[in-house]
Design an enzyme around this catalytic site. Structure first.
Site, PDB file in Angstrom:
ATOM      1  CB  CYS A   1       5.083  -3.428  -3.763  1.00  0.00           C
ATOM      2  SG  CYS A   1       5.632  -3.559  -1.801  1.00  0.00           S
TER       3      CYS A   1
ATOM      4  CB  CYS B   1       9.608  -3.598  -4.174  1.00  0.00           C
ATOM      5  SG  CYS B   1       8.530  -2.250  -3.823  1.00  0.00           S
TER       6      CYS B   1
ATOM      7  CE  LYS C   1      14.166  -2.939  -6.874  1.00  0.00           C
ATOM      8  NZ  LYS C   1      13.421  -2.094  -5.940  1.00  0.00           N
TER       9      LYS C   1
ATOM     10  CD  GLU D   1      36.015   3.970  10.234  1.00  0.00           C
ATOM     11  OE1 GLU D   1      36.130   3.746  11.370  1.00  0.00           O
ATOM     12  OE2 GLU D   1      35.867   2.308  10.292  1.00  0.00           O
TER      13      GLU D   1
HETATM   14  P1  FAD Z   1      -0.169  -0.285  -6.708  1.00  0.00           P
HETATM   15  O1  FAD Z   1       1.276  -1.157  -5.966  1.00  0.00           O
HETATM   16  O2  FAD Z   1       0.014  -0.530  -8.258  1.00  0.00           O
HETATM   17  O3  FAD Z   1      -1.503  -0.956  -6.175  1.00  0.00           O
HETATM   18  C1  FAD Z   1      -2.408  -0.493  -7.342  1.00  0.00           C
HETATM   19  C2  FAD Z   1      -3.542  -1.849  -7.508  1.00  0.00           C
HETATM   20  O4  FAD Z   1      -4.892  -1.432  -8.264  1.00  0.00           O
HETATM   21  C3  FAD Z   1      -3.230  -2.966  -8.384  1.00  0.00           C
HETATM   22  O5  FAD Z   1      -3.103  -4.243  -7.907  1.00  0.00           O
HETATM   23  C4  FAD Z   1      -4.015  -3.114  -9.347  1.00  0.00           C
HETATM   24  O6  FAD Z   1      -3.951  -4.189 -10.333  1.00  0.00           O
HETATM   25  C5  FAD Z   1      -4.793  -2.102  -8.670  1.00  0.00           C
HETATM   26  N1  FAD Z   1      -6.225  -1.714 -10.050  1.00  0.00           N
HETATM   27  C6  FAD Z   1      -6.193  -0.715 -10.722  1.00  0.00           C
HETATM   28  N2  FAD Z   1      -7.331  -0.387 -11.019  1.00  0.00           N
HETATM   29  C7  FAD Z   1      -8.221  -1.071 -10.391  1.00  0.00           C
HETATM   30  C8  FAD Z   1      -9.710  -1.182 -10.274  1.00  0.00           C
HETATM   31  N3  FAD Z   1     -10.607  -0.189 -11.352  1.00  0.00           N
HETATM   32  N4  FAD Z   1     -10.570  -2.175  -9.997  1.00  0.00           N
HETATM   33  C9  FAD Z   1      -9.169  -2.789  -8.979  1.00  0.00           C
HETATM   34  N5  FAD Z   1      -8.605  -2.863  -8.495  1.00  0.00           N
HETATM   35  C10 FAD Z   1      -7.784  -2.143  -9.959  1.00  0.00           C
HETATM   36  N6  FAD Z   1       8.786   1.032  -4.178  1.00  0.00           N
HETATM   37  C11 FAD Z   1       9.858   1.850  -2.880  1.00  0.00           C
HETATM   38  O7  FAD Z   1       9.719   2.130  -2.187  1.00  0.00           O
HETATM   39  N7  FAD Z   1      11.049   0.373  -3.309  1.00  0.00           N
HETATM   40  C12 FAD Z   1      11.232  -0.593  -4.699  1.00  0.00           C
HETATM   41  O8  FAD Z   1      13.015  -0.818  -4.544  1.00  0.00           O
HETATM   42  C13 FAD Z   1      10.480  -0.209  -5.474  1.00  0.00           C
HETATM   43  N8  FAD Z   1      10.841  -0.987  -6.857  1.00  0.00           N
HETATM   44  C14 FAD Z   1       9.610  -0.904  -7.693  1.00  0.00           C
HETATM   45  C15 FAD Z   1      10.031  -1.911  -9.339  1.00  0.00           C
HETATM   46  C16 FAD Z   1       9.628  -1.525  -9.773  1.00  0.00           C
HETATM   47  C17 FAD Z   1       9.784  -3.313 -11.418  1.00  0.00           C
HETATM   48  C18 FAD Z   1       7.644  -1.086  -9.986  1.00  0.00           C
HETATM   49  C19 FAD Z   1       7.193  -1.073 -11.227  1.00  0.00           C
HETATM   50  C20 FAD Z   1       8.024  -0.028  -8.909  1.00  0.00           C
HETATM   51  C21 FAD Z   1       8.178  -0.186  -7.198  1.00  0.00           C
HETATM   52  N9  FAD Z   1       8.450   0.455  -6.588  1.00  0.00           N
HETATM   53  C22 FAD Z   1       9.325   0.535  -5.577  1.00  0.00           C
HETATM   54  C23 FAD Z   1       7.120   1.799  -6.633  1.00  0.00           C
HETATM   55  C24 FAD Z   1       5.974   0.613  -5.915  1.00  0.00           C
HETATM   56  O9  FAD Z   1       5.814  -0.183  -6.244  1.00  0.00           O
HETATM   57  C25 FAD Z   1       4.927   1.629  -6.208  1.00  0.00           C
HETATM   58  O10 FAD Z   1       4.835   2.669  -5.745  1.00  0.00           O
HETATM   59  C26 FAD Z   1       3.900   1.339  -4.927  1.00  0.00           C
HETATM   60  O11 FAD Z   1       3.141  -0.131  -4.990  1.00  0.00           O
HETATM   61  C27 FAD Z   1       2.476   2.241  -5.652  1.00  0.00           C
HETATM   62  O12 FAD Z   1       1.261   1.478  -4.348  1.00  0.00           O
HETATM   63  P2  FAD Z   1      -0.005   1.556  -5.052  1.00  0.00           P
HETATM   64  O13 FAD Z   1      -0.770   1.328  -3.625  1.00  0.00           O
HETATM   65  O14 FAD Z   1       0.021   3.486  -5.236  1.00  0.00           O
HETATM   66  O15 FAD Z   1      -0.534   0.575  -5.883  1.00  0.00           O
END
Ligand code: FAD
Length: 452
Positions: A43, A48, A51, A440
């Protein structure tokens, strides 16, 4: 038995950070969190936030044209991309630091390493450190996926789009989901010539058909060349850029090809399957309503569970997990009636059932109006706004609300409260309009346009 940590969170994104903070600061647990990349996750770093800042940047030319139409003597020059990118990177640095501070202030120990699960009560970091832990939370999110085909390595994903050294002149966006459609609009607004190829019949699958149609029509009117029923056969490097050969036999050259056809849960190499953690067909971690996996000490939240892949949902799941396991307040994340926005131009805001889904569920009345809003009409633009309510004919409850137009994301957030509360069409009707506004119309639609 004593453990090094009560909770070890793998992944510092939306879900992981929230869970770690609440478990530590409010649950009194000893918590550690490992993040292999940058704190804040998708995000904040590659989703998010960057973007939406690009959406804002891309809206100025149209605003400038409108300002001219209103009598202002202004002219949009070209975008200084390096300047914008520099500011964007600085903002992400600021946010990343804020996330880190929040965790530190909450008493969470941060490890800037990749982590894997060794056994149900043990994690190992990439630097070799191992810890015994009472509970493990997998919050590793998802990553973009490019299918393999000849030349697929020439394509970039949404991860790379934020780091382009120069703004391309011609871009091909492959995909029809919200990420593909948003980037088509962003690049178009920034002055890039954009084509969008999508295999299906209409972009934004899953949203209300009428709303999707209106967004697609407006995107096309804004200059995006949308080709539905079209996929890529191969990409080849040519002197002028990348040549895309499509399944419809056409060949076209681009500077950038952005693939946004799907995202996969980040589970590879975590060591979960060997422990008996159930993994679903799409690679997602299977969890119950408490976000607990098939191994009782291991939980998972966010995109890695592929439930509703949105930031606020991941946050709610992380919070509910911490409340349940560390605060003695059993809480299930609520996945019913989650509103969402697509930041295309025009925006789409949506909650609840589409007309198509509701029709299958029982007798419904459809209230809809499409009109040219005051602001852009005055400026001479033909843009149309859509306001739509899907109403259950028996209970009178508003089952769905769909808005296409400027600030639809802001509007749907507020409409969502009423829909979530179970408001009926008559509750909407009893609400006096705020005039003159676009929204509205949501409280002034008297007669259904269709009934089923
Ligand atoms: P993430 O935020 O993906 O975090 C996971 C983290 O785990 C990452 O930092 C990664 O590096 C880390 N990681 C992975 N494996 C390991 C490991 N083995 N050891 C240590 N660290 C690790 N959602 C909205 O609500 N509104 C929006 O407008 C929106 N726009 C988006 C635009 C784009 C281009 C994208 C790609 C996504 C968008 N999303 C949006 C979706 C949103 O970003 C995700 O739903 C959200 O970030 C999910 O959160 P999370 O905690 O599941 O995972």
């Amino acid at each position: 038995m004593t453990f090094d940590y009560d909770l070890f969170v793998i992944g510092g994104g939306s879900g992981g950070v929230r869970a770690a903070r609440i478990a530590s600061a409010e649950g009194g647990a000893k918590v550690a969190l490992a993040e292999e990349s940058r704190m804040g996750g998708t995000c904040v770093i590659r989703g998010c936030v960057p973007k939406k800042l690009m959406v804002f940047a891309s809206e100025y030319p149209e605003m400038m044209a409108d300002a001219q139409a209103y009598g202002w003597d202004v002219q949009a020059g070209p975008l200084d991309w390096p300047k914008f990118r520099g500011k964007l990177e600085a903002e992400l640095d600021r946010l990343e630091a804020a996330y880190r501070n929040t965790l530190k202030n909450a008493g969470v120990t941060i490890f800037d390493h990749r982590a894997v699960v060794v056994d149900p009560h043990r994690v190992r970091l990439a630097d070799g450190q191992e810890f015994s832990v009472k509970h493990i939370l997998i919050a590793t999110g998802g990553r973009p996926f490019v299918p393999e085909f000849p030349g697929s390595d020439l394509a970039i994903t949404s991860n790379e789009i934020f780091h382009l050294q120069t703004l391309p002149k011609r871009a091909l966006i492959v995909g029809g989901g919200y990420i593909a459609s948003e980037f088509a609009c962003i690049l178009n607004g920034l002055g890039v010539e954009v084509k969008q190829y999508y295999r299906g019949a209409q972009i934004l699958r899953g949203f209300d058909d009428e709303a999707r149609g209106q967004v697609a029509n407006q995107m096309a009117a804004n200059g995006i060349s949308i080709h539905c029923g079209t996929a890529i056969e191969r990409l080849t490097k040519v002197a002028g850029g990348i040549c895309a050969i499509a399944t419809d036999g056409t060949e076209a050259e681009f500077d950038v090809v952005l693939y946004a056809t799907g995202r996969n849960p980040n589970v590879a190499g975590l060591g979960l399957e060997a422990l008996g953690v159930k993994i679903g067909r799409k690679g997602e971690i299977v969890v119950d309503e408490w976000s607990q996996t098939s191994v009782p000490s291991i939980y998972a939240v966010g995109d890695v569970t592929d439930r509703i892949n949105l930031t606020p949902v991941a946050i709610r799941e992380g919070h509910a997990f911490a409340d349940t396991v560390f605060r003695g307040v059993p809480t299930k994340a609520d996945h019913e009636l989650v509103a969402s926005a697509v930041f295309t131009q025009p925006e789409l805001g949506s909650i609840g059932l589409s007309e198509e889904a509701a029709r299958d569920a029982g007798p419904v009345e459809i209230y809809a109006t499409s009109f040219r809003p005051m602001r852009s009409l005055f400026a001479g633009r033909q843009d149309k706004v859509l306001m739509k309510l899907v109403v259950c004919a028996d209970t009178r409850r508003v089952l769905g609300c769909h808005i296409v137009g400027p600030n639809a994301g802001e509007m749907i957030q507020l409409a969502a409260i009423a829909v979530k509360m179970g408001a009926t069409k008559e509750d909407f009707d009893r609400t006096v309009a705020v005039h003159p506004t676009m929204s509205e119309e949501l409280v002034t639609m008297r007669k259904p346009v269709r009934t089923f």
